[in-house]
Design a protein around this motif. Structure first.
Motif: not given
Length: 366
Positions: A105-107, A109, A122, A124, A361, A364
């Motif tokens: 994802d955009a972060r 993860r 997800t 992390d 962006s 997520f």
């Protein structure tokens, strides 16, 4: 002063010579295949993700012989050194299990698709925290000749099996279902999967829908299908479909770009900047197929007489995906029929770069 100038000149010449040597290093020939890394137990890798952090991830998928192990997610450096792994929590150990590292994802993860409970999760990688965001429901079989958002056109009445995932506009996640003849959409800000597209053309009986990639320039999805049970004359022929995304957000008309040879079982694929598509055939042929943007078949590697032999120490043995990594594709060598020494990520030179994965962006969840 003269000595300093002379020393600087020598340094500049030495650096230039070194750069010239590096630039003159011979490029790998197309289809040159090497072992990127072996995949530890439980093995059976089915997809490789090249993360924007420069690292590579893959999960362990189903063992057809059966086992009691939970699935794992592995992390490698860009040079193939195994760095870390995580064990997937909450799996049902009484049934087939596996995990696909399907996207990011955009972060940053990892987006995971977990088979035993049909979960979208997800991970992390900074904290090791797993989170379940959605669960795909089992649908009843559609009445023959009908489709709808509340049923699956797959007459085999299989459970939900999340397989591949791609982000779409607005941060929606689209997920293929290997068991049910549907494509799911999980809109941003929700945890409720919705049947976005259902069609008998996605009915592969026991060999269903596999890869999916959104092409923003064409505003469509490419979708790979291992078999087409709806076509009784050639049920073992796979497909590469194109499915437009209309301005309304609804799917357009599904069209066939390419039809595979019988028993190819096309699986995951990667798209080059040129528009060429490299498809991994996980079936009898054990090949990569290069297609033009219009689906024209350009090449197969290795040839039909090689039985998966590529010149590497590990042959293609159920190659299940093709992920661009620079000018190479990384192939998950699943070895479905049980040679555990073939559980590996293979590195295949293709001489062109891949198209950047679509990652808006907004891609997520919370």
């Amino acid at each position: 002063m003269r000595r300093l100038v002379a020393l600087l000149t020598i340094v500049v010449l030495a650096v230039s010579a070194a750069q010239g040597t590096a630039e003159a290093a011979p490029a790998r020939e197309k289809w040159d295949t090497r072992v990127f890394s072996l995949v530890p137990s439980p093995g059976y890798p089915a997809y490789v993700l090249a993360h924007r952090n420069g690292r590579v991830y893959a999960g362990s998928y189903s063992n057809p012989q059966g086992d009691s192990q939970r699935s794992r997610v592995f992390e490698w450096s860009g040079s193939g050194a195994l760095l870390r792994s995580w064990t997937v929590p909450g799996q049902d150990l009484t049934t087939e299990r596996g995990v696909q590292v399907a996207n990011q994802d955009a972060r940053g993860r990892l987006v995971l698709l977990e088979k035993s409970r049909a979960r979208v999760m997800t991970l992390d990688v900074r904290t090791g925290h797993f989170h379940t965001w959605a669960t795909l429901p089992d649908l009843p079989t559609c009445t023959p000749g009908t489709t709808g958002p509340d049923c699956s056109p797959n007459a085999a009445d299989l459970p939900a099996i999340p397989n591949y995932a791609t982000w779409g506009p607005g941060g929606a996640l689209y997920v293929t279902d290997y068991g049910q003849a549907v494509i799911w959409k999980i809109p941003r800000g929700t945890v409720e999967p919705r049947v976005w597209f259902a069609s008998p053309q996605l009915d592969g009986s026991d060999f269903g829908t596999t890869g999916i990639v959104f092409r923003p320039g064409r505003r469509d999805f490419l979708i790979s299908q291992q078999s087409t049970a709806v076509d009784a004359s050639v049920p073992t022929d796979g497909k590469l479909y194109a499915l437009p995304l209309l301005d309304s957000g609804r799917p357009g008309t599904l069209t066939t770009l390419w039809t595979s040879s019988p028993g190819d079982l096309p699986d995951g694929f990667g798209i080059a900047r040129s528009g060429h598509v490299y498809v991994a055939n996980a079936g009898l042929s054990n090949q990569l197929v290069e297609l033009g943007p219009d689906g024209t078949e350009i090449a197969r590697f290795p040839d039909a007489t090689a039985n998966g032999s590529t010149g590497s120490s590990i042959p293609f043995d159920t190659p299940s995906s093709a992920t661009f990594f620079g000018t190479r594709v990384l192939v998950a060598n699943q070895s479905y029929f049980g040679d555990t020494s073939h559980h590996a990520i293979l590195d295949v030179a293709v001489g062109e770069r891949g198209r950047a994965t679509y990652l808006p962006s907004s891609a997520f969840w919370r």
